[in-house]
Design a protein around this motif. Structure first.
Motif, PDB file in Angstrom:
ATOM      1  N   UNK A  46       0.846  -1.199   0.000  1.00  0.00           N
ATOM      2  CA  UNK A  46       0.000   0.000   0.000  1.00  0.00           C
ATOM      3  C   UNK A  46       0.878   1.245   0.000  1.00  0.00           C
ATOM      4  N   UNK A  47       1.899   1.243   0.878  1.00  0.00           N
ATOM      5  CA  UNK A  47       2.773   2.413   0.957  1.00  0.00           C
ATOM      6  C   UNK A  47       3.537   2.595  -0.345  1.00  0.00           C
ATOM      7  N   UNK A  48       3.896   1.483  -0.973  1.00  0.00           N
ATOM      8  CA  UNK A  48       4.594   1.571  -2.261  1.00  0.00           C
ATOM      9  C   UNK A  48       3.667   2.067  -3.356  1.00  0.00           C
ATOM     10  N   UNK A  49       2.391   1.646  -3.265  1.00  0.00           N
ATOM     11  CA  UNK A  49       1.430   2.048  -4.307  1.00  0.00           C
ATOM     12  C   UNK A  49       1.232   3.549  -4.298  1.00  0.00           C
ATOM     13  N   UNK A  50       1.385   4.175  -3.133  1.00  0.00           N
ATOM     14  CA  UNK A  50       1.241   5.634  -3.065  1.00  0.00           C
ATOM     15  C   UNK A  50       2.262   6.303  -3.976  1.00  0.00           C
ATOM     16  N   UNK A  51       3.427   5.659  -4.093  1.00  0.00           N
ATOM     17  CA  UNK A  51       4.454   6.233  -4.957  1.00  0.00           C
ATOM     18  C   UNK A  51       3.990   6.180  -6.414  1.00  0.00           C
ATOM     19  N   UNK A  52       3.478   5.018  -6.849  1.00  0.00           N
ATOM     20  CA  UNK A  52       3.097   4.946  -8.265  1.00  0.00           C
ATOM     21  C   UNK A  52       1.854   5.796  -8.544  1.00  0.00           C
ATOM     22  N   UNK A  53       1.022   6.031  -7.505  1.00  0.00           N
ATOM     23  CA  UNK A  53      -0.138   6.904  -7.703  1.00  0.00           C
ATOM     24  C   UNK A  53       0.230   8.381  -7.547  1.00  0.00           C
ATOM     25  N   UNK A  54       1.467   8.651  -7.209  1.00  0.00           N
ATOM     26  CA  UNK A  54       1.974  10.003  -6.987  1.00  0.00           C
ATOM     27  C   UNK A  54       1.163  10.707  -5.891  1.00  0.00           C
ATOM     28  N   UNK A  55       0.932   9.977  -4.818  1.00  0.00           N
ATOM     29  CA  UNK A  55       0.252  10.560  -3.664  1.00  0.00           C
ATOM     30  C   UNK A  55       1.309  10.818  -2.608  1.00  0.00           C
TER      31      UNK A  55
END
Lengths: 388, 509
Positions: free
Chosen positions: B126-135
């Motif tokens: 989840x924390x990594x996905x924030x990076x790809x979502x640019x959040x």
């Protein structure tokens, strides 16, 4: 040798019961269950890799004579016992293909000897559905029996040869592969009725449930009329909601069980009704092979151009139980062609008499023959005169 | 579902008046969403492909997040599956600006608690996905910081989930304790580490003997690098493997017909996992170890029951073992495993219990015949349901994927007529538990209006889900559902607080 079976008059599901259908998209598959399973007739699929198969219908392999050429993805090997004892499940040695292979790789052609060929012991190799198709193509194959002047030289000397029809493999029918994948095979299931957009496309029955399980996916390799490809694109077939339960008849919980069984029975009779284009239709049939108590026959429904028509092959036990069935639904054009040929044959190929018999004019008959693809049977000036 | 019917006040969390059309729409939307969150994982199912499943569930998430943000956050506490918890956390963090100031604190607490509940690989993803979502906002950074600070052993995480921890740390600009920073960014290229686990990891790249103290998944790659034979590696690493890893590896090896010999304690496995493992074994092995499996399943069921003890009376279960219970290549035999596990759990919870399988199990198998269940045959739920009702159960639980075909709508008709003619006072309750999400309905597929359908994640949750069934039934009002969720939220946050307090206490010591 057991007594010869009488020719089939109709397709009757003797010894088989119909179960409620399973629907996926536009495809409805109706399972057929066998009441009592016998072990004395077994089927095994034998796959062929070649792009085409040439079947020598008469005479030896590669000898001159009538040939049937088609793409044949698999054959069926039938084993039986004469006295009702179980047939042993055959093993890997059976995978050796028959006939002869010519050419290499994608250009290979298989040469097969006859549609139905006895192999060692009580074993028969047959090319499923092609037995029926060959019968259909051979209809009036010899051409005019009186040399009327209207017919071309080719028609008089070689008959209808080459006679051809076009069909499509099952995997081109949209949704059929998916419907077969998610279909839940019953324990006693030996066959299936395939409906596409609620039109009966094919029926398939074998003798033993295990064989059915193994051959279930082979329906994809069978052929279908191109109409079924169009039907497969139609919107999903809904569940028929009318077949519910009658609340008024339920007084206690055990009535519920009876009502569920009644629902099942209603579904069965309803599917029987849906398949009336095949079941109970008058047939013309011909015996192809007699194997112990089993008679292999091919059949064709009476060709009525306004209705659905099927050709097929069946194995019937001497007590009338249906042991094998495979059918193909003719397209409307195919039905028309066969119908015209039969009309001509009935009037000894006399155009005027045939036209009178069909309550039409000679010119119209010629136009219809030409539109059906039989223009090559008639001389050019006859066609021109009709068109003028 | 009709977005235009939803009044805009919903976005701020005020409830529509009871009995109104808006109230009904809101309640149905939420029940549908929570039900979907129990069963959908975005993976392929028997009837639906992965693409359709993920499109469908993503739409549901966006819809609920946009219209019912507060309840969306509270769904985290409803006991939904990990996949959907991760989706919700991501969704909330990505749209932090829309949070109502009053609810911001609760939302933050729920996010933190949810991350702690998730298995580390999922939380870190989840924390990594924030990076790809640019959040990247202050709250997201704080959440990442708190999550890593709350982990019991950050060194272990840094080794086992190195890429994920690094992604989270880079994205949230974290200051990492001790050698973790150099480890994440220099890896085995550093000369020497003082932290023992890091040093083992570094050494493992040069010497095969050092890999056996590393986590299994890390050691596996290094063993390949050193060319250690598989059987030697497995026998030496066995001590490092978790029992879930052992179970998974045994299953995978059996599937590839290269069996491995790993011993693990069956009875300690969670009930559904155990059922999944049992069903992956061939019938021969199930026959040999039938008593062992039976006892293990019973113990596991008793443990699950003691966690949420809700004794039941006379219970019947209608269990679907049709071919569609075989699941898909991504969820092998999951619906069947859930049904088998549910059977053991209900037997543990009920005073009197009977299972009605569909199609019927053959009695020749003798004792513990359920252990030999296979996904085969048609879905004939009507007759077993009628038999269960005729037997006189007070509670009938139907575990099925909702597709029935022999006859179609058989169970739906039985339930309808039973309610109309034999049990208008609703003395007998019938609940349909569905472990499969149907992408076309945006919900687990139902069995007609007379049977409330509830999504089921694991069989262990079955008893809690019985409480949720009244919302699926349409009997309870929206404010009752809100109260139910609020209670679950208090429970979850309370647990998280005691956990955090304990963690602090340990740190001080």
């Amino acid at each position: 040798m057991a007594k010869r079976a009488p020719p089939m008059r109709d397709v009757a599901l003797h010894g088989i019961e119909i179960a409620p259908s399973q629907v996926r998209g536009a495809i409805r598959l109706v399972p057929l269950l066998r009441r009592s399973v016998k072990e004395d007739l077994r089927f095994l699929k034998r796959s062929y890799q070649e792009a085409a198969t040439v079947v020598s219908l008469d005479g030896e392999l590669l000898a001159p004579g009538v040939k049937y050429i088609s793409y044949v993805p698999h054959g069926l090997v039938v084993s039986w016992s004469d006295d009702g004892t179980p047939v042993a499940a055959f093993g890997a040695q059976m995978s050796r293909p028959d006939g002869k292979r010519i050419g290499r790789g994608p250009c290979a052609v298989r040469i097969a000897h006859r549609m139905v060929k006895r192999e060692e012991g009580n074993r028969l190799r047959m090319l499923p559905l092609h037995v029926a198709m060959e019968g259909f193509l051979a209809l009036c194959f010899d051409g005019p029996d009186v040399a009327w002047s209207e017919y071309s030289k080719q028609a008089i000397s070689t008959g209808l040869s080459p006679r051809w029809e076009r069909v499509a493999p099952g995997y081109l029918v949209p949704g059929l592969a998916d419907a077969l994948r998610v279909f839940e095979i019953h324990d006693r299931q030996v066959g299936v009725l395939v409906f596409v957009a609620d039109a009966l496309a094919s029926a398939f029955v074998v003798s033993h449930p295990e064989d059915y399980r193994a051959l279930h996916r082979s329906i994809l390799e069978d052929f279908f009329g191109e109409l079924m490809i169009h039907y497969g694109l139609l919107p999903p077939t809904g569940h028929l909601s009318t077949l519910g339960m009658d609340a008024a008849r339920v007084r206690d919980a055990s009535d519920l069980i009876a009502e569920v069984e009644r629902m099942r029975a209603e579904w069965a009779s309803f599917h029987g009704f849906m398949a009336e284009g095949l079941l109970g239709r008058p047939l013309s049939s011909k015996q192809v092979y007699q194997a112990g108590p089993f008679a292999l026959q091919r059949f064709m429904t009476d060709l009525r151009p306004s209705e659905e028509n099927h050709v097929g092959e069946a194995i019937v036990r001497d007590d009338g139980e249906l042991e094998y069935l495979k059918t193909y639904r003719l397209s409307a054009a195919q039905t028309r062609r066969a119908f015209l040929l039969l009309q001509l044959a009935k009037h000894h190929w006399n155009l005027d008499a045939t036209a009178a018999g069909m309550a039409t004019t000679r010119d119209d008959l010629v136009k219809r023959l030409s539109a059906a693809g039989f223009g090559y049977l008639l001389k050019e000036h006859v066609l021109k005169a009709a068109r003028a | 579902m009709a977005p235009s019917d939803v009044p805009s006040v919903q976005a701020h969390g005020a409830s529509p008046s009871p009995g109104s059309r808006a109230e009904r729409v809101a309640r149905e939307d939420l029940v549908m969403f929570i039900n979907a969150c129990f069963s959908c994982t975005g993976q392929r199912e028997f009837y639906g492909d992965a693409r359709g499943q993920s499109v469908s569930i993503e739409f549901l998430h966006e819809y609920i997040l946009g219209n019912y943000r507060r309840l969306y956050a509270r769904t985290l506490a409803a006991g939904i599956n990990h996949f959907n918890m991760a989706q919700i956390v991501t969704g909330l963090l990505a749209t932090g600006r829309d949070a109502h100031p009053e609810h911001r604190e609760e939302e933050g607490a729920l996010i933190r608690a949810a991350l702690r509940v998730l298995p580390p690989q999922r939380a870190l993803r989840v924390l990594g996905a924030l990076r790809s979502l640019r959040v990247n906002n202050r709250r997201a950074r704080a959440v990442a910081r708190d999550y890593l600070a709350g982990r019991p052993d950050v060194h272990f995480d840094a080794v086992k989930y190195r890429a994920k921890v690094r992604a989270a740390a880079v994205h949230a600009h974290l200051r990492l304790p001790g050698e973790v920073g150099p480890f994440l960014f220099r890896g085995w290229n550093q000369r020497v580490y003082e932290t023992p686990l890091f040093e083992k990891f570094r050494a493992g790249h040069y010497a095969a003997a050092s890999i056996y103290d590393l986590p299994f998944s890390i050691a596996e790659g290094l063993a390949r690098k050193h060319g250690v034979p598989r059987d030697v590696f497995l026998s030496r690493i066995e001590g490092q493997m978790t029992s879930a890893e052992k179970m998974r590896l045994t299953e995978a090896a059996a599937r590839e017909k290269r069996p491995v010999d790993l011993r693990f304690d069956l009875a300690r496995a969670p009930l559904t996992k155990l059922a999944l493992y049992l069903l992956s074994l061939p019938l021969g092995e199930r026959t040999e170890r039938r008593d062992e499996f039976h006892v293990a399943l019973q113990r596991s069921a008793a443990r699950a029951f003691s966690r949420a003890p809700a004794p039941l009376g006379k219970v019947a279960a209608v269990l679907d073992r049709s071919y569609s219970a075989s699941g898909s290549s991504e969820k092998r035999r999951r619906p069947l495993a859930v049904a088998l596990a549910a059977s053991y759990l209900l037997r543990a919870a009920a005073r009197e219990y009977r299972a009605f399988w569909s199609p019927r199990l053959d009695d020749e198998r003798g004792e513990h015949g359920e252990l030999f269940v296979q996904a085969r045959g048609q879905s004939a739920l009507g007759r077993p349901l009628a038999e269960a009702l005729a037997w006189g159960a007070d509670l009938v639980v139907v575990v099925s994927d909702g597709f029935e075909n022999d006859p179609p709508a058989g169970a739906a008709e039985v339930a309808r007529v039973f309610r109309a003619r034999l049990d208008p006072q609703r003395r007998t309750s019938i609940v349909h538990m569905n472990p499969v999400f149907d992408e076309e309905d945006y919900a687990p597929r139902g069995l007609g209006a007379a049977l409330p359908t509830v999504g089921l994640r694991d069989a262990e949750d079955l008893l809690t889900m019985l409480g949720f069934a009244r919302f699926a039934d349409g009997m309870a009002r929206l404010d009752e559902l809100e109260d139910y969720l609020a209670a679950r939220v208090r429970e979850m946050l309370g647990r998280a607080q005691t956990h955090a307090a304990r963690g602090r206490g340990e740190a001080r010591r």
